[in-house]
Design an enzyme around this catalytic site. Structure first.
Site, PDB file in Angstrom:
ATOM      1  N   ARG A  77       0.761  -1.229   0.127  1.00  0.00           N
ATOM      2  CA  ARG A  77       0.161  -0.026  -0.018  1.00  0.00           C
ATOM      3  C   ARG A  77       0.841   1.218   0.099  1.00  0.00           C
ATOM      4  O   ARG A  77       0.579   2.252  -0.599  1.00  0.00           O
ATOM      5  CB  ARG A  77      -1.016   0.027   1.177  1.00  0.00           C
ATOM      6  CG  ARG A  77      -1.788  -0.925   1.132  1.00  0.00           C
ATOM      7  CD  ARG A  77      -2.962  -1.138   2.275  1.00  0.00           C
ATOM      8  NE  ARG A  77      -4.224  -1.999   1.818  1.00  0.00           N
ATOM      9  CZ  ARG A  77      -4.988  -2.401   2.386  1.00  0.00           C
ATOM     10  NH1 ARG A  77      -4.752  -2.448   3.985  1.00  0.00           N
ATOM     11  NH2 ARG A  77      -5.719  -3.266   2.229  1.00  0.00           N
ATOM     12  N   LYS A 134     -19.327 -17.745  -0.473  1.00  0.00           N
ATOM     13  CA  LYS A 134     -20.875 -17.645  -0.548  1.00  0.00           C
ATOM     14  C   LYS A 134     -21.515 -16.767  -1.591  1.00  0.00           C
ATOM     15  O   LYS A 134     -20.959 -15.782  -1.972  1.00  0.00           O
ATOM     16  CB  LYS A 134     -21.111 -16.905   0.776  1.00  0.00           C
ATOM     17  CG  LYS A 134     -20.959 -17.716   2.061  1.00  0.00           C
ATOM     18  CD  LYS A 134     -21.365 -16.930   3.153  1.00  0.00           C
ATOM     19  CE  LYS A 134     -21.243 -17.782   4.428  1.00  0.00           C
ATOM     20  NZ  LYS A 134     -21.151 -17.001   5.517  1.00  0.00           N
ATOM     21  N   GLY A 194      -9.968  -9.162  -2.554  1.00  0.00           N
ATOM     22  CA  GLY A 194      -9.616 -10.054  -1.396  1.00  0.00           C
ATOM     23  C   GLY A 194      -8.806 -11.345  -1.767  1.00  0.00           C
ATOM     24  O   GLY A 194      -7.778 -11.374  -2.369  1.00  0.00           O
ATOM     25  N   GLY A 221     -13.309  -4.336  -0.514  1.00  0.00           N
ATOM     26  CA  GLY A 221     -14.854  -3.762  -0.652  1.00  0.00           C
ATOM     27  C   GLY A 221     -15.175  -3.027  -1.715  1.00  0.00           C
ATOM     28  O   GLY A 221     -16.072  -2.821  -2.231  1.00  0.00           O
TER      29      GLY A 221
END
Ligand code: AMP
Length: 418
Positions: free
Chosen positions: A35, A218, A374, A397
């Site tokens: 980062r 999921k 992710g 996100g």
């Protein structure tokens, strides 16, 4: 819209929101500086122009309280080394007026963790949503968030937003602060520009065929994205744990595989929608089943709709891997989010590896490939193939929300998107 390339920072003070939320070990040493490196082009351009830098970031989740564990003082030396110039530190981000005023061209000031103040996130603290006084507390917090943002803005002549990882949050430093600069004095940084371009490549300027690969555990967490992509893709691969919800919905026997029983109808709806829209939906046909959730489990390859009792599908089978490759080969636009199996276990990383290799091959042939959100980043890094794809997003996100088609507050604050 002002851009970082057009703006001349000579003699100006720039306040830059970066994402320096880097992982630290027990001794407070940085374990992955990706980062920090990601923000360097923006920071260096400002210094090279002859500007002064005020850098601000959050780290961790201190929840509005000072917490030494999350102090950005721990990364001052690393930032200085990366920039090749000394970095001053302001131990209170809301009381840095003097330090900011004293900055000369070429100098750098790093502010302490913004999230030591609850105003950064703008959520009332110490009061539950159910409390009748909550709405008033929220209003009061929004007002003090504006004051906080105004204070930060007062340090500088211009504002640069370069924290893609938090661009989906309407925080004081990521969005509200932009209200205190006119359109000619606020802009996206280089990292943000690259991220926005990458998202545009898969949502707007699509070169066909377009193959999207959605994996992970999921379907419920990915449904917004799947729905948005359904209108855009030619091939949609749904894999990983979520594939078993589809197998069960179609009457399959899935043993102990991961399943969301309340999403069976949703799975059937997705299948019907893909058919109606002419999307080639790839759900696979076989899997590598295991007798326990462990790398050293016994395994067998079986039909993904006929998994023996007591066994669970942990990876895509060989025929399914061939289906993946066929849907990726020849694609001109590729988006990958989420692994095709429990890639953390070497014995169940085959499906994800097959995807990574097919993407690398297509990229070599000229496809634009975007990997992000992710675990797929961890996956491509595990295979050492990060340099064989077009772009790896720095946002988890934020990338997922962008692909869902949501407007990110951190981008809207600069571009005025509604
Ligand atoms: P997500 O956070 O939803 O993107 O899911 C990522 C996780 O899904 C990874 O930790 C994988 O190990 C896990 N995963 C992928 N395939 C399976 C599977 N077949 N069974 C259980 N977990 C899986």
């Amino acid at each position: 819209m002002m851009t970082i390339d057009k703006f001349n920072f000579a003699g100006k003070k720039a306040i830059v929101r970066v994402d320096f939320n880097v992982p630290l070990n027990e001794e407070g040493k940085i374990t992955d500086d990706t980062r920090i490196r990601g923000a360097l082009p923006t920071l260096k351009k400002i210094l090279a122009d002859g500007g002064a830098l005020i850098i601000m970031s959050h780290m961790g989740k201190p929840k509005g309280k000072v917490n030494a564990k999350y102090s950005l003082s721990q990364i001052v030396d690393a930032v200085a080394a990366a920039l090749g110039t000394p970095v001053k530190f302001a131990p209170d981000c809301a009381k840095a007026q003097e330090a900011a005023a004293a900055l000369k061209p070429g100098e750098v000031l790093l502010l302490e963790n913004l999230r030591f103040y609850p105003e950064e996130e703008g959520k009332p603290v110490g009061i539950e949503k159910e409390d009748p006084a909550y709405e008033d507390a929220k209003k009061a917090m929004k007002a003090s968030q504006k004051e906080f943002a105004k204070t930060l803005a007062s340090y500088a002549d211009c504002y640069v937003m370069d924290a893609f990882g938090t661009a989906h949050r309407k925080h004081a430093s990521t969005a509200v602060i932009a209200d205190y600069f006119d359109a000619d004095h606020k802009m996206l940084g280089y990292l943000m520009e690259k991220e926005v371009q990458a998202v545009d490549n898969v949502l707007k300027d699509i070169k066909r065929p377009f193959t999207a690969i959605m994996g992970g555990s999921k379907v419920s967490t990915k449904i917004g994205i799947i729905e948005n992509l359904m209108d855009k893709v030619d091939n949609l691969i749904l894999c990983g744990g979520m594939a078993f919800t589809f197998a069960k919905a179609q009457g399959g026997k899935i043993g102990n595989s991961l399943v969301e029983d309340d999403k069976l109808q949703l799975a059937l709806d997705i299948i019907a929608k893909a058919k109606a829209k002419g999307v080639n939906l790839v759900l696979g046909c076989d899997c590598v089943a295991a007798d326990k959730f462990a790398n050293d489990a016994n395994t067998q390859v079986c039909d993904d709709k006929n998994i023996p009792d007591g066994w669970m599908g942990l990876d895509a089978g060989p025929k399914t891997q061939e289906e993946f490759k066929a849907a990726i080969k020849g694609a001109k636009t590729i988006l990958w989010n989420g692994p095709a199996g429990v890639f953390e276990f070497d014995n169940f990383a085959g499906g994800s590896k097959a995807i990574a290799e097919a993407i690398a091959e297509a990229t070599k042939e000229g496809a634009f490939s975007l990997i992000g959100g992710g675990d797929s980043v961890a996956c491509i890094n595990k295979f050492g193939m990060a340099d064989q794809v077009s772009y790896i997003s720095t946002g988890g996100g934020a990338l997922l929300e962008a692909i869902e088609g949501k407007i990110l507050p951190g981008i809207a604050a600069i571009r005025g998107d509604k």
